[in-house]
Write a protein that holds these residues in place. Structure first.
Motif, short mmCIF file in Angstrom:
data_model
loop_
_atom_site.label_atom_id
_atom_site.label_comp_id
_atom_site.label_asym_id
_atom_site.label_seq_id
_atom_site.Cartn_x
_atom_site.Cartn_y
_atom_site.Cartn_z
N VAL A 67 74.72 93.34 56.91
CA VAL A 67 74.72 92.47 55.73
C VAL A 67 74.83 93.33 54.48
N ASP A 69 76.28 91.73 51.54
CA ASP A 69 76.45 90.74 50.49
C ASP A 69 75.14 90.52 49.74
N LEU A 72 73.19 87.11 49.29
CA LEU A 72 72.36 86.53 50.35
C LEU A 72 70.90 86.99 50.29
N GLU A 79 68.69 84.55 58.43
CA GLU A 79 69.67 83.69 57.76
C GLU A 79 70.82 84.51 57.19
N ARG A 80 70.49 85.64 56.56
CA ARG A 80 71.54 86.50 56.01
C ARG A 80 72.49 86.96 57.11
N ILE A 83 74.66 83.97 58.52
CA ILE A 83 75.73 83.60 57.59
C ILE A 83 76.81 84.69 57.57
N THR A 84 76.41 85.95 57.60
CA THR A 84 77.37 87.04 57.63
C THR A 84 78.27 86.95 58.86
N GLY A 101 69.38 78.15 53.26
CA GLY A 101 70.44 78.71 54.11
C GLY A 101 71.60 77.75 54.29
N GLU A 104 73.61 77.68 51.05
CA GLU A 104 74.43 78.88 50.91
C GLU A 104 75.63 78.83 51.85
N ARG A 108 79.81 78.57 51.00
CA ARG A 108 80.77 79.49 51.59
C ARG A 108 81.71 78.79 52.58
#
Length: 164
Positions: A67, A69, A72, A79-80, A83-84, A101, A104, A108
């Motif tokens: 991760v 980003d 995030l 969650e990061r 999502i990544t 989450g 976000e 995206r």
């Protein structure tokens, strides 16, 4: 082909109510970030969840998410990572419950569903009895409005079940 990626919350609650195997029946392989596995094995996690995470079924594909980003950072590590990984797939479905989450992921353009969506989909295919699954879920610390539970139960009742 849709790649299904799971955050910790749906895995946690589906394990607690004895319905985690519906993920395989619905989706086949489920990708889980290593960071989520770490959360599921945390000392504070319920025993059944830790045990499941230590003995993962073969349909779980554990991946490491790097991760980078900074957008995030307001989310937890699982969650990061989820999502990544979802962003790295052209057609991903992210299983996630937490509002921040989900918001976000939506920003995206990542499709999401949560524990309730999984249970609803499983009930539609007659993999679970929705009233029983929801009753078990309500015995945990899962947070949901009773209004939403009522809507799901009414929808399920309207659909009816085949007689044996």
């Amino acid at each position: 082909m849709t790649v299904v990626i799971a955050d910790s919350s749906p895995l946690n609650y589906l394990t607690l109510i004895g319905a985690v195997d519906v993920l395989y029946r619905l989706y086949g392989t489920v990708v889980v970030p290593q960071q989520v596995i770490a959360e599921l094995m945390d000392a504070a996690a319920p025993h059944a969840v830790k045990e499941w995470a230590q003995n993962l079924p073969e349909w779980i594909d554990v991946r490491v998410a790097v991760v980078k980003d900074t957008g995030l950072l307001h989310l937890d590590p699982g969650e990061r990572a989820a999502i990544t990984l979802a962003q790295s797939e052209p057609d991903a479905l992210l299983l996630i419950d937490e509002v921040a989450g989900r918001l976000e992921a939506s920003r995206r353009a990542i499709r999401t569903t949560g524990t309730l969506g999984v249970l609803r989909a499983a009930a539609l295919r007659e993999f679970v009895d929705l009233p029983t699954a929801l009753a078990r879920l309500l015995e945990t610390n899962f947070r949901v409005s009773m209004e939403l539970v009522s809507v799901l139960l009414a929808e399920d009742a309207k659909r009816g079940r085949p007689t044996e």
